[in-house]
Design a protein around this motif. Structure first.
Motif, PDB file in Angstrom:
ATOM      1  N   LYS A   1       0.836  -1.211   0.000  1.00 18.92           N
ATOM      2  CA  LYS A   1       0.000   0.000   0.000  1.00 18.92           C
ATOM      3  C   LYS A   1       0.868   1.257   0.000  1.00 18.92           C
ATOM      4  O   LYS A   1       0.525   2.239  -0.662  1.00 18.92           O
ATOM      5  CB  LYS A   1      -0.938   0.017   1.211  1.00 18.92           C
ATOM      6  N   ASP A   2       1.983   1.211   0.751  1.00 20.92           N
ATOM      7  CA  ASP A   2       2.883   2.367   0.794  1.00 20.92           C
ATOM      8  C   ASP A   2       3.476   2.638  -0.586  1.00 20.92           C
ATOM      9  O   ASP A   2       3.602   3.788  -0.991  1.00 20.92           O
ATOM     10  CB  ASP A   2       4.017   2.141   1.797  1.00 20.92           C
ATOM     11  N   ILE A   3       3.834   1.577  -1.292  1.00 20.64           N
ATOM     12  CA  ILE A   3       4.417   1.719  -2.629  1.00 20.64           C
ATOM     13  C   ILE A   3       3.371   2.328  -3.568  1.00 20.64           C
ATOM     14  O   ILE A   3       3.661   3.280  -4.299  1.00 20.64           O
ATOM     15  CB  ILE A   3       4.904   0.366  -3.175  1.00 20.64           C
ATOM     16  N   GLN A   4       2.157   1.791  -3.540  1.00 18.72           N
ATOM     17  CA  GLN A   4       1.098   2.302  -4.403  1.00 18.72           C
ATOM     18  C   GLN A   4       0.803   3.770  -4.107  1.00 18.72           C
ATOM     19  O   GLN A   4       0.632   4.572  -5.035  1.00 18.72           O
ATOM     20  CB  GLN A   4      -0.173   1.473  -4.241  1.00 18.72           C
ATOM     21  N   TYR A   5       0.743   4.125  -2.829  1.00 12.59           N
ATOM     22  CA  TYR A   5       0.465   5.513  -2.460  1.00 12.59           C
ATOM     23  C   TYR A   5       1.562   6.449  -2.969  1.00 12.59           C
ATOM     24  O   TYR A   5       1.273   7.509  -3.518  1.00 12.59           O
ATOM     25  CB  TYR A   5       0.323   5.634  -0.936  1.00 12.59           C
ATOM     26  N   LEU A   6       2.824   6.043  -2.804  1.00 14.44           N
ATOM     27  CA  LEU A   6       3.939   6.873  -3.262  1.00 14.44           C
ATOM     28  C   LEU A   6       3.909   7.043  -4.776  1.00 14.44           C
ATOM     29  O   LEU A   6       4.065   8.159  -5.286  1.00 14.44           O
ATOM     30  CB  LEU A   6       5.273   6.271  -2.820  1.00 14.44           C
TER      31      LEU A   6
END
Length: 105
Positions: A2-7
């Motif tokens: 999720k962190d990767i997608q958000y970034l």
């Protein structure tokens, strides 16, 4: 994940690009094993191609496309902020993946 997608989305790269998925896979692989950063075309592209059932050439082209989108129409200020050194020109695929991986570590 999720962190990767958000970034990636924060950088102005939407899920409408095939390279979006490839970039997420690339960053997640590099977070697991940084050796992928030493062999972008020999190690990383073939591994992403295997996971996503495509060719390494397609992975390379689509990653370059999303990097160009980020640089020309995306959130360049955020990219500059998370980069450890100033960016005066569009980063290479290896530099881009390294910047994102380093930021998420």
């Amino acid at each position: 994940m999720k962190d990767i997608q958000y970034l990636v989305r924060s950088l102005g790269i939407g899920a409408t690009y095939r390279g979006y998925r490839y970039l997420i896979v690339a960053v997640s692989l590099c977070l697991e094993d940084e050796d992928y950063l030493l062999g972008i075309s020999k190690l990383l592209y073939p591994k992403i191609a295997e996971i996503c059932h495509t060719s390494a050439g397609s992975v390379e082209r689509d990653l370059r496309t999303v990097i160009t989108v980020c640089w020309e129409r995306g959130n360049k200020n955020l990219l500059q902020a998370i980069s450890p050194c100033p960016l005066f020109s569009k980063p290479t695929t290896g530099e881009f993946v390294d910047i994102l991986t380093g930021h998420l570590k």
